[in-house]
Design an enzyme around this catalytic site. Structure first.
Site, PDB file in Angstrom:
ATOM      1  N   ALA A 122     -76.311  10.909 -38.241  1.00 33.16           N
ATOM      2  CA  ALA A 122     -75.446   9.792 -38.599  1.00 33.16           C
ATOM      3  C   ALA A 122     -74.021  10.158 -38.321  1.00 33.16           C
ATOM      4  CB  ALA A 122     -75.468   9.550 -39.977  1.00 33.16           C
ATOM      5  N   SER A 127     -75.328  19.189 -39.654  1.00 34.76           N
ATOM      6  CA  SER A 127     -75.598  20.292 -39.030  1.00 34.76           C
ATOM      7  C   SER A 127     -74.711  21.465 -39.523  1.00 34.76           C
ATOM      8  CB  SER A 127     -75.625  20.116 -37.476  1.00 34.76           C
ATOM      9  OG  SER A 127     -74.644  19.778 -37.033  1.00 34.76           O
ATOM     10  N   ASP A 171     -65.756  19.969 -37.865  1.00 35.01           N
ATOM     11  CA  ASP A 171     -66.979  19.625 -38.846  1.00 35.01           C
ATOM     12  C   ASP A 171     -67.099  21.116 -39.729  1.00 35.01           C
ATOM     13  OD1 ASP A 171     -67.113  17.545 -37.132  1.00 35.01           O
ATOM     14  OD2 ASP A 171     -69.220  18.192 -36.338  1.00 35.01           O
ATOM     15  N   TYR A 220     -71.685  13.434 -24.903  1.00 35.21           N
ATOM     16  CA  TYR A 220     -70.484  14.306 -25.475  1.00 35.21           C
ATOM     17  C   TYR A 220     -69.927  15.373 -24.601  1.00 35.21           C
ATOM     18  CZ  TYR A 220     -68.476  16.968 -29.263  1.00 35.21           C
ATOM     19  OH  TYR A 220     -67.405  17.697 -30.091  1.00 35.21           O
TER      20      TYR A 220
END
Ligand code: ADP
Ligand code: MG
Length: 380
Positions: A122, A127, A171, A220
């Site tokens: 989402a 991850s 992230d 990406y």
């Protein structure tokens, strides 16, 4: 049942004992600064109150064996014999193992249970949360101090070089080093961070379009290549080093698509810096305007939105109580993030969800979030 209790319960069901350790690593939402990390620019994510939880105990034989509650599946591998990268969720754990070994960490085996309420795919970084939980497990078992930037780089190497997804450092950095009640402005060049408080009386609302991306799909990686091509044209190492004036003066001979990619990254970096000032000045109105402008640029210049992200952002922006809204994460599906007046948050969520479902026939998931701290050991 809370996930902390659930993961401990599952562990004792399977192993007939309490876990030696429970670790938590959060998912994240990026407030502003999208597709800037791999150009060594600025980002401003916060960790959310959704996380990967891992309950574990050490093993003496160098084997790592983990059961995933969500997938009802077990992954098992020998630290001393990782073989080649394959498919499946175990690759995130193996990738972290491989990167830590490559950087000279001494690793020992463990077994346990993983569970998570970070929705998969989402754009909330399940991850990276899994990677940071894995890195925290090894770190805690070795009684080493948690070095957030070093572990974030390990997670990024796992994702880039083992799993094969060319993602940036954001992230893992936020999952590794978030501080409760704050967003974090990260300079992706030197990984220095600055804490940024959320404007008072506001809530961060995540609106999941229920459409999905794949990082290993071409979109990406194409954008990364286009940013590299732009940097080459402007003769800078990374687009971080380019400013608006230099960009405008040197567009001759540049492919129009590559130019638009560069315009996005350069303007987005400026927006992050100005958004940080707005937050520090406790001004949600200005912050919201920068979020709206970020969405426009991601749609028109960087072209990583889809029809549903554009619709959700527009619906959010026009719903009372919303200061600003934009797509968040890699794009091509996933979530919109909105800055909303606290007292309107619940009603805002219901109204946008209804409007979105009416148009698309998709029932969106909506999360009203708290900014949480980063990866940690919660029980020893
Ligand atoms: P995201 O945007 O959520 O990070 P990714 O495609 O990058 O999406 O990563 C999702 C992958 O992470 C899943 O396909 C799975 O391999 C792994 N993963 C996430 N949550 C879990 C979980 N609870 N148990 C096992 N694997 C998980
Ligand atoms: Mg991911």
């Amino acid at each position: 049942m809370k996930l902390k209790e659930l993961v401990k319960q599952k562990f004792s069901d399977i192993y007939g004992a309490d876990p030696a350790l429970v670790v938590r690593a959060p998912g994240r939402v990026n407030l502003i600064g999208e597709h800037t990390d791999y150009s060594e620019g600025f980002v401003m994510p916060m960790a959310i109150d959704r996380a990967v939880w891992l309950a574990l105990r050490p093993r003496e034989d160098g084997i790592v064996s983990v059961y995933s509650v969500e997938l009802d599946d077990r992954t098992e591998f020998d630290i001393g014999d990782l073989g080649e990268p394959g498919d499946g969720w175990g690759e995130y754990l193996k990738g972290v193992t491989w990167a830590m070994l490559d950087e000279g960490y001494e690793l020992s085996g463990w077994e346990g249970v993983v569970t998570s309420d970070v929705p998969v795919g989402a754009g909330l970084s399940s991850s990276a949360a899994l990677e940071m939980a894995t890195a925290m497990a090894y770190t805690a078992l070795a009684s080493n101090d948690w070095n957030a930037p070093a572990m974030a780089k390990i997670g990024q190497r796992a994702e880039n070089e083992w799993v094969g997804a060319n993602t940036g450092i954001m992230d893992q950095m936020i999952s590794a080093s978030a501080v409760q009640d704050h967003a974090l402005m990260i300079d992706c060049r030197d990984l220095s961070t600055q804490l940024v408080p959320l404007p008072s009386d506001t809530k961060i609302v995540i609106l999941d379009t229920m459409t999905r991306h794949t990082h290993t799909g071409s979109g990406y990686n194409d954008r990364r290549a286009e940013c590299e091509a732009a940097a080459k044209h402007f003769n800078v190492e990374f687009l971080r080093d380019l400013d608006k004036v230099t960009l405008q003066k040197n567009v001759e001979g540049l492919d129009k698509t590559i130019l638009r990619r560069a315009i996005h990254v350069v303007s987005e970096n400026d927006r992050v810096v100005q958004a940080m000032s707005a937050m520090q000045n406790n001004d949600p109105h200005i912050m919201g305007l920068f979020m709206n402008a970020s969405h426009d640029s991601l749609r028109d210049n960087f072209e990583v939105t889809n029809r549903d992200l554009d619709l959700m952002a527009a619906l959010a922006q026009e719903t009372p109580g919303c200061y600003g809204a934009r797509m968040t994460g890699g794009g091509f599906g996933g979530c919109v993030v909105a800055l909303v007046k606290s007292e309107r948050a619940e009603a805002f969520a219901t109204e946008v969800a209804t409007d979105y479902a009416n148009v698309t026939d998709l029932q969106p998931h909506i999360y009203i979030c708290q900014p949480m701290g980063g990866a940690e050991v919660v029980k020893s």
